[in-house]
Design a protein around this motif. Structure first.
Motif, short mmCIF file in Angstrom:
data_model
loop_
_atom_site.label_atom_id
_atom_site.label_comp_id
_atom_site.label_asym_id
_atom_site.label_seq_id
_atom_site.Cartn_x
_atom_site.Cartn_y
_atom_site.Cartn_z
N THR A 35 10.63 54.07 79.32
CA THR A 35 10.19 54.22 78.71
C THR A 35 10.57 56.03 77.54
N SER A 36 11.29 56.13 77.47
CA SER A 36 12.11 57.41 77.01
C SER A 36 12.71 56.27 76.19
N ASP A 37 12.53 57.51 74.84
CA ASP A 37 12.58 57.33 72.77
C ASP A 37 14.31 58.09 72.99
N LEU A 38 14.17 57.88 71.65
CA LEU A 38 14.80 58.50 70.84
C LEU A 38 14.73 59.29 69.85
N ASP A 39 15.00 60.99 70.10
CA ASP A 39 14.59 62.08 69.73
C ASP A 39 15.92 61.88 68.54
N ILE A 40 15.86 62.17 67.42
CA ILE A 40 16.78 62.38 66.61
C ILE A 40 16.33 63.38 65.66
N VAL A 41 17.22 64.22 65.27
CA VAL A 41 16.65 65.88 64.58
C VAL A 41 18.02 65.72 63.03
N VAL A 42 17.49 65.10 61.99
CA VAL A 42 17.87 65.26 60.76
C VAL A 42 18.62 66.32 59.50
N PHE A 43 19.28 66.90 59.00
CA PHE A 43 19.77 67.32 58.11
C PHE A 43 20.03 67.03 57.06
N ASP A 44 18.94 67.30 56.18
CA ASP A 44 19.34 66.17 54.65
C ASP A 44 18.78 67.63 53.39
N GLN A 45 19.56 68.21 52.73
CA GLN A 45 19.53 69.22 52.07
C GLN A 45 18.81 68.45 51.14
N LYS A 46 18.62 67.20 50.76
CA LYS A 46 17.64 66.96 49.75
C LYS A 46 16.43 67.01 50.04
N LEU A 47 16.09 66.26 50.58
CA LEU A 47 14.64 66.58 51.70
C LEU A 47 14.22 67.35 51.43
N PRO A 48 13.25 67.73 49.98
CA PRO A 48 11.90 68.95 50.05
C PRO A 48 11.84 69.77 51.16
N ALA A 49 11.03 69.21 52.33
CA ALA A 49 10.16 69.60 53.14
C ALA A 49 10.60 69.31 54.21
N SER A 50 10.26 69.77 55.51
CA SER A 50 10.18 68.90 57.37
C SER A 50 8.84 68.04 56.86
N TYR A 51 9.81 66.99 57.88
CA TYR A 51 9.21 66.25 58.43
C TYR A 51 8.95 65.62 59.86
N ARG A 52 8.00 65.65 60.48
CA ARG A 52 8.33 64.58 61.48
C ARG A 52 7.01 62.59 61.58
N GLU A 53 8.07 61.80 62.27
CA GLU A 53 7.96 60.46 62.11
C GLU A 53 8.29 59.46 63.39
N SER A 54 7.19 58.37 63.05
CA SER A 54 7.59 57.57 64.95
C SER A 54 7.30 56.68 64.42
N PHE A 55 8.04 56.13 64.61
CA PHE A 55 8.40 54.01 64.25
C PHE A 55 9.16 53.61 65.83
N GLU A 56 9.21 51.88 65.67
CA GLU A 56 10.24 51.34 66.17
C GLU A 56 11.23 50.48 65.68
N GLU A 57 12.66 50.81 67.03
CA GLU A 57 13.74 50.26 65.35
C GLU A 57 14.61 49.74 66.43
N LEU A 58 15.48 48.71 66.65
CA LEU A 58 16.32 48.27 67.79
C LEU A 58 15.77 48.02 69.24
N GLY A 59 14.87 47.65 69.20
CA GLY A 59 13.98 48.01 70.79
C GLY A 59 13.49 49.94 71.63
N TRP A 60 14.10 50.57 70.19
CA TRP A 60 13.97 51.50 70.56
C TRP A 60 12.85 52.65 70.15
N PRO A 61 11.56 53.23 70.67
CA PRO A 61 10.64 54.28 70.12
C PRO A 61 11.36 55.25 69.52
N VAL A 62 11.41 55.43 68.27
CA VAL A 62 12.07 56.42 68.36
C VAL A 62 11.46 58.07 67.30
N GLU A 63 11.89 58.83 66.95
CA GLU A 63 11.45 60.39 66.94
C GLU A 63 11.82 60.75 66.25
#
Length: 242
Positions: free
Chosen positions: A43-71
């Motif tokens: 049941t493990s998911d992929l916890d991915i931290v992204v840094f992108d200077q173009k983002l106006p603010a922080s956010y969190r998102e969950s979805f499924e991709e490539l057979g994995w639940p992703v956060e």
């Protein structure tokens, strides 16, 4: 959660593909969580931290991709610092731990400094409790312990024990200047502090849940309180004017 565990790619490969698809121009990305700690489960998911200077603010998102639940935990190059500060103030260093322990997926030269920042915070530990905070926490821990001892209602006792376990774990960790956690991180935090104590703590509560035997729980909680003056009830006051 409908994910095809048999068809999913290895964690690192899947995480890199997700970054290539969703954040091809990001400044940095880190894969964190159980898959990098060697604690992966079905049941493990992929916890991915992204840094992108173009983002106006922080956010969190969950979805499924490539057979994995992703956060996804997405930040620009300034917004993450408020989350580091907030986590440390709560003594629950979720983001500092993810950044420090995580494996680099992509880096345009920014992650060394960010990782060092997170590692420095983790190494420093949480802010030390002062005497008044310890006294307050002693009182509330004593109150729940008394409820636990006194209850004869099994259903109530189950929930009292849950509260008692959380408060007792918090007390022993914070009075030893250690980070705390919630859910599975309660045990993990205790084990990082003292593996033998964590096992004894867990066994005491497990015995109660299985048999209604309270003595080991009472003994271990009283042992936690004893170095700080033991139980506290008589003489405690909160908010009373002079």
């Amino acid at each position: 959660m409908k994910v095809d565990h048999l068809q999913r790619l290895p964690a690192m490969e899947a995480a890199k593909k997700i970054i290539e698809k969703l954040f091809p121009d990001c400044d940095g990305a880190i894969l964190a969580g159980s898959v990098v700690r060697g604690q992966e489960s079905p049941t493990s998911d992929l916890d991915i931290v992204v840094f992108d200077q173009k983002l106006p603010a922080s956010y969190r998102e969950s979805f499924e991709e490539l057979g994995w639940p992703v956060e996804l935990f997405c930040h620009n190059l300034e917004s993450y610092q408020a989350f580091l500060k907030s986590d440390c103030e709560r003594a629950r260093p979720c983001l500092p731990r993810m950044i420090a322990e995580g494996i680099v997926l992509k880096d345009k030269g920014i992650l060394d400094d960010i990782k060092q920042e997170a590692e420095t915070l983790l190494h420093a530990g949480p802010e030390k409790w002062d005497a008044s905070t310890i006294k307050l926490k002693r009182y509330f821990l004593t109150d729940v312990l008394d409820d636990f001892i006194g209850t004869t209602n099994r259903s109530e006792g189950v929930f009292i024990a849950g509260t008692l376990a959380e408060l007792a774990a918090e007390f022993v960790l914070r009075t030893n200047n250690r980070w705390i956690g919630s859910s599975k991180w309660i045990y993990r935090s205790l084990a990082e502090f003292d593996k033998d104590f964590a096992m004894a703590f867990t066994e005491a509560f497990d015995l109660f849940y299985r048999t209604d035997e309270k003595s080991k729980v009472i003994h271990i909680v009283e042992g936690i309180l004893e170095p700080h003056g033991g139980r506290l009830f008589a003489g405690f006051s909160l908010g009373k004017g002079s």
